[in-house]
Design a protein around this motif. Structure first.
Motif, PDB file in Angstrom:
ATOM      1  N   LEU A 154      10.768   1.654   1.386  1.00 22.11           N
ATOM      2  CA  LEU A 154      11.097   0.366   1.226  1.00 22.11           C
ATOM      3  C   LEU A 154      11.287   0.009  -0.441  1.00 22.11           C
ATOM      4  O   LEU A 154      10.904   0.642  -1.208  1.00 22.11           O
ATOM      5  N   SER A 155      11.814  -1.261  -0.392  1.00 24.87           N
ATOM      6  CA  SER A 155      12.019  -1.695  -1.812  1.00 24.87           C
ATOM      7  C   SER A 155      11.777  -3.036  -2.173  1.00 24.87           C
ATOM      8  O   SER A 155      12.374  -3.974  -1.128  1.00 24.87           O
ATOM      9  N   GLU A 156      10.977  -3.477  -3.174  1.00 26.08           N
ATOM     10  CA  GLU A 156      10.956  -5.089  -3.388  1.00 26.08           C
ATOM     11  C   GLU A 156      10.362  -5.917  -2.334  1.00 26.08           C
ATOM     12  O   GLU A 156      10.926  -6.934  -2.147  1.00 26.08           O
ATOM     13  N   VAL A 157       9.395  -5.248  -1.520  1.00 25.49           N
ATOM     14  CA  VAL A 157       8.990  -6.152  -0.435  1.00 25.49           C
ATOM     15  C   VAL A 157       7.417  -6.344  -0.730  1.00 25.49           C
ATOM     16  O   VAL A 157       6.803  -5.607  -1.150  1.00 25.49           O
ATOM     17  N   GLY A 158       6.909  -7.552   0.064  1.00 23.95           N
ATOM     18  CA  GLY A 158       5.532  -7.917  -0.077  1.00 23.95           C
ATOM     19  C   GLY A 158       4.752  -7.150   0.902  1.00 23.95           C
ATOM     20  O   GLY A 158       5.107  -6.631   1.648  1.00 23.95           O
ATOM     21  N   SER A 159       3.165  -7.378   0.800  1.00 22.63           N
ATOM     22  CA  SER A 159       2.584  -6.606   1.707  1.00 22.63           C
ATOM     23  C   SER A 159       2.360  -6.871   3.178  1.00 22.63           C
ATOM     24  O   SER A 159       2.242  -6.188   3.796  1.00 22.63           O
ATOM     25  N   GLU A 160       2.879  -8.094   3.342  1.00 24.29           N
ATOM     26  CA  GLU A 160       3.006  -8.550   5.010  1.00 24.29           C
ATOM     27  C   GLU A 160       4.338  -7.704   5.440  1.00 24.29           C
ATOM     28  O   GLU A 160       4.196  -7.132   6.547  1.00 24.29           O
ATOM     29  N   THR A 161       5.437  -7.508   4.596  1.00 21.36           N
ATOM     30  CA  THR A 161       6.568  -7.007   5.233  1.00 21.36           C
ATOM     31  C   THR A 161       6.241  -5.336   5.298  1.00 21.36           C
ATOM     32  O   THR A 161       6.561  -4.420   6.295  1.00 21.36           O
ATOM     33  N   ILE A 162       5.523  -4.924   4.285  1.00 22.89           N
ATOM     34  CA  ILE A 162       5.106  -3.258   4.172  1.00 22.89           C
ATOM     35  C   ILE A 162       4.035  -2.881   5.478  1.00 22.89           C
ATOM     36  O   ILE A 162       4.630  -2.027   6.124  1.00 22.89           O
ATOM     37  N   ARG A 163       3.339  -3.803   5.953  1.00 20.80           N
ATOM     38  CA  ARG A 163       2.412  -3.575   7.111  1.00 20.80           C
ATOM     39  C   ARG A 163       3.340  -3.781   8.454  1.00 20.80           C
ATOM     40  O   ARG A 163       3.229  -2.836   9.183  1.00 20.80           O
ATOM     41  N   ARG A 164       4.366  -4.606   8.451  1.00 25.24           N
ATOM     42  CA  ARG A 164       5.045  -4.811   9.738  1.00 25.24           C
ATOM     43  C   ARG A 164       5.783  -3.458   9.683  1.00 25.24           C
ATOM     44  O   ARG A 164       6.111  -2.777  10.780  1.00 25.24           O
ATOM     45  N   ALA A 165       6.494  -3.087   8.652  1.00 27.47           N
ATOM     46  CA  ALA A 165       7.388  -1.859   8.553  1.00 27.47           C
ATOM     47  C   ALA A 165       6.508  -0.676   9.146  1.00 27.47           C
ATOM     48  O   ALA A 165       7.154   0.269   9.806  1.00 27.47           O
ATOM     49  N   ALA A 166       5.349  -0.726   8.495  1.00 29.82           N
ATOM     50  CA  ALA A 166       4.496   0.827   8.840  1.00 29.82           C
ATOM     51  C   ALA A 166       4.275   0.666  10.185  1.00 29.82           C
ATOM     52  O   ALA A 166       3.750   2.005  10.559  1.00 29.82           O
ATOM     53  N   LYS A 167       4.087  -0.169  10.888  1.00 36.35           N
ATOM     54  CA  LYS A 167       3.744  -0.325  12.283  1.00 36.35           C
ATOM     55  C   LYS A 167       4.866   0.468  13.093  1.00 36.35           C
ATOM     56  O   LYS A 167       4.452   0.902  14.112  1.00 36.35           O
ATOM     57  N   VAL A 168       6.102   0.380  12.534  1.00 36.20           N
ATOM     58  CA  VAL A 168       7.402   0.860  13.253  1.00 36.20           C
ATOM     59  C   VAL A 168       7.625   2.399  13.066  1.00 36.20           C
ATOM     60  O   VAL A 168       7.755   3.135  13.930  1.00 36.20           O
ATOM     61  N   HIS A 169       7.305   2.820  11.856  1.00 37.25           N
ATOM     62  CA  HIS A 169       7.558   4.203  11.222  1.00 37.25           C
ATOM     63  C   HIS A 169       6.861   4.607  10.296  1.00 37.25           C
ATOM     64  O   HIS A 169       6.674   3.562   9.254  1.00 37.25           O
ATOM     65  N   PRO A 170       6.199   5.715   9.719  1.00 37.09           N
ATOM     66  CA  PRO A 170       5.626   5.821   8.475  1.00 37.09           C
ATOM     67  C   PRO A 170       6.546   5.480   7.226  1.00 37.09           C
ATOM     68  O   PRO A 170       7.503   5.963   7.251  1.00 37.09           O
ATOM     69  N   ILE A 171       5.974   5.052   6.443  1.00 32.95           N
ATOM     70  CA  ILE A 171       6.720   4.513   5.139  1.00 32.95           C
ATOM     71  C   ILE A 171       6.071   5.342   4.043  1.00 32.95           C
ATOM     72  O   ILE A 171       4.877   5.433   3.906  1.00 32.95           O
ATOM     73  N   CYS A 172       6.901   6.070   3.293  1.00 31.57           N
ATOM     74  CA  CYS A 172       6.482   7.090   2.332  1.00 31.57           C
ATOM     75  C   CYS A 172       6.244   6.549   1.103  1.00 31.57           C
ATOM     76  O   CYS A 172       5.274   6.763   0.284  1.00 31.57           O
ATOM     77  N   ASP A 173       7.038   5.546   0.551  1.00 33.94           N
ATOM     78  CA  ASP A 173       7.051   5.093  -0.669  1.00 33.94           C
ATOM     79  C   ASP A 173       7.590   3.665  -0.713  1.00 33.94           C
ATOM     80  O   ASP A 173       8.438   3.240   0.158  1.00 33.94           O
ATOM     81  N   LEU A 174       7.088   2.854  -1.674  1.00 33.84           N
ATOM     82  CA  LEU A 174       7.847   1.552  -2.127  1.00 33.84           C
ATOM     83  C   LEU A 174       8.396   1.609  -3.410  1.00 33.84           C
ATOM     84  O   LEU A 174       7.479   1.846  -4.520  1.00 33.84           O
ATOM     85  N   GLN A 175       9.553   1.143  -3.629  1.00 34.29           N
ATOM     86  CA  GLN A 175      10.137   1.195  -4.840  1.00 34.29           C
ATOM     87  C   GLN A 175      10.079  -0.105  -5.440  1.00 34.29           C
ATOM     88  O   GLN A 175      10.570  -1.173  -4.658  1.00 34.29           O
ATOM     89  N   ILE A 176       9.630  -0.477  -6.391  1.00 32.00           N
ATOM     90  CA  ILE A 176       9.510  -1.690  -7.063  1.00 32.00           C
ATOM     91  C   ILE A 176       9.238  -1.660  -8.678  1.00 32.00           C
ATOM     92  O   ILE A 176       8.762  -0.571  -9.174  1.00 32.00           O
ATOM     93  N   GLU A 177       9.475  -2.857  -9.332  1.00 27.65           N
ATOM     94  CA  GLU A 177       9.308  -2.902 -10.734  1.00 27.65           C
ATOM     95  C   GLU A 177       7.825  -2.794 -11.207  1.00 27.65           C
ATOM     96  O   GLU A 177       7.046  -3.505 -10.475  1.00 27.65           O
ATOM     97  N   TYR A 178       7.557  -1.934 -12.205  1.00 23.97           N
ATOM     98  CA  TYR A 178       6.143  -1.575 -12.585  1.00 23.97           C
ATOM     99  C   TYR A 178       6.229  -1.254 -13.888  1.00 23.97           C
ATOM    100  O   TYR A 178       6.919  -0.113 -14.342  1.00 23.97           O
ATOM    101  N   SER A 179       5.679  -2.096 -14.814  1.00 21.93           N
ATOM    102  CA  SER A 179       5.746  -1.673 -16.236  1.00 21.93           C
ATOM    103  C   SER A 179       4.804  -2.537 -17.031  1.00 21.93           C
ATOM    104  O   SER A 179       3.990  -3.316 -16.338  1.00 21.93           O
ATOM    105  N   LEU A 180       4.447  -2.092 -18.295  1.00 22.00           N
ATOM    106  CA  LEU A 180       3.460  -3.111 -18.961  1.00 22.00           C
ATOM    107  C   LEU A 180       3.471  -4.582 -18.962  1.00 22.00           C
ATOM    108  O   LEU A 180       2.662  -5.257 -18.980  1.00 22.00           O
TER     109      LEU A 180
END
Length: 334
Positions: A154-180
């Motif tokens: 997945l990419s740039e999605v929030g927790s609710e969307t992550i949970r809904r997606a993971a119920k359909v199929h295993p999700i290996c990673d979330l791509q998202i901006e993360y820095s200092l």
């Protein structure tokens, strides 16, 4: 380079990945020969994860990667592809398409451009507000079953969307901006990913060069450079942000490393489930970034870094307000 599993269900990949977007678009003029040389250098250094998007240069980036991989074993490379971003002939953004038919069509084109029979990790670039995430992920799951895709991200999605997606199929990673200076995922999203065994592939670890230690007030952006419109690079914000960089430089100088290396090492220190994506366009940039692998930060170092660049200290958003409004990851979960 260290190899570890991308989440609880993903492939084993290198500790750092290479983000290839800048080799085709968004940061001004590109050099094809230098881009391919950089890709080769990354692979030779042990990087196995190459991250691209079918809309990077309107297919240019996928063709570039295919050329660089001609003499390489396909099994030695993990290809991560984002899809769904819609652009017009002038390069303007016109929305996102996560419909099942679109998912399968874009995958078909990517397979041809990349000259491969499968994509290792396939992910929607953004959430299509008009299509339930279950339908988009469900379509990718069908492609997994057919053998065209190995894993779903997945990419740039929030927790609710992550949970809904993971119920359909295993999700290996979330791509998202993360820095200092982009630490929003620490509020909620990161804990959700860890609960579900989902890794984070962190892009923007140098905030598009802003915290690389090489950007100055005198640096000028050319035509087509995203930073010319990015809030954090604008007058009124740039002075404050570069002051943070100078504070970070003091930590880097004490450690005998570069500012970029400290910034990347900080992201890498956040956990074994965090995989920094290095957005190098040139070999010298890649060499510097890979030096972060040797930077081991002590508790005292981390405290000094936190003092130099406190959470929330950056001036300006990571995107303009109009763009942030379309990011599911920026929505507050109630």
């Amino acid at each position: 380079m260290e190899q570890r599993s991308l989440g609880s269900t993903g492939p084993k990949i290198s500790a750092f990945g290479l983000g290839t977007m800048g080799m085709s678009a968004f940061y001004g003029p590109t050099d094809r020969a230098e881009s391919i040389a950089t890709l080769h250098q990354a692979l030779d250094a042990g990087i196995t994860l190459l991250d691209t998007g079918d809309f990077y240069g309107m297919g240019h980036n996928e063709l570039l990667i295919a050329e660089a991989l001609k003499e390489r074993r396909r099994a030695d490379v993990t290809l991560s592809v984002k899809f769904g971003a819609q652009r017009d002939p002038a390069g303007g953004w016109i929305g996102f398409d996560g419909r099942p038919a679109a998912v399968k069509t874009t995958l078909a084109y990517s397979l041809v451009r990349l000259n491969t029979d499968h994509i290792d990790i396939y992910r929607p670039a953004r959430l299509d507000p008009n299509v339930p995430i279950e339908e988009t992920v469900g379509a990718i799951a069908e492609l997994v079953k057919a053998g065209y895709v190995r894993h779903i991200g997945l990419s740039e999605v929030g927790s609710e969307t992550i949970r809904r997606a993971a119920k359909v199929h295993p999700i290996c990673d979330l791509q998202i901006e993360y820095s200092l200076i982009s630490r929003g995922i620490e509020d909620d999203i990161l804990s959700t990913c860890r609960e579900l065994g989902i890794a984070v592939t962190a892009y923007g670890v140098l905030s598009r060069g802003l915290i690389s230690g090489h950007w100055t007030k005198e640096t000028r952006t050319g035509k087509g450079d995203f930073r010319g419109m990015s809030p954090r690079f604008q007058a009124g914000n740039i002075d404050r942000n570069l002051a943070l960089v100078e504070a970070l430089r003091q930590v880097a100088d004490r450690l005998g490393v570069s500012v970029a290396q400290v910034a990347i090492a900080w992201v890498a220190s956040r956990g074994a489930d965090i995989f920094p994506l290095i957005g190098a366009r040139k070999r010298d940039q890649l060499t510097e970034s890979l030096g972060a692998l040797d930077v081991k930060l002590s508790d005292a170092d981390l405290t000094a870094i936190e003092k130099a660049v406190p959470k929330g200290a950056a001036a300006g958003g990571r995107y303009a307000e109009a763009q942030l409004a379309h990011l599911d990851s920026e929505k507050v979960t109630r």
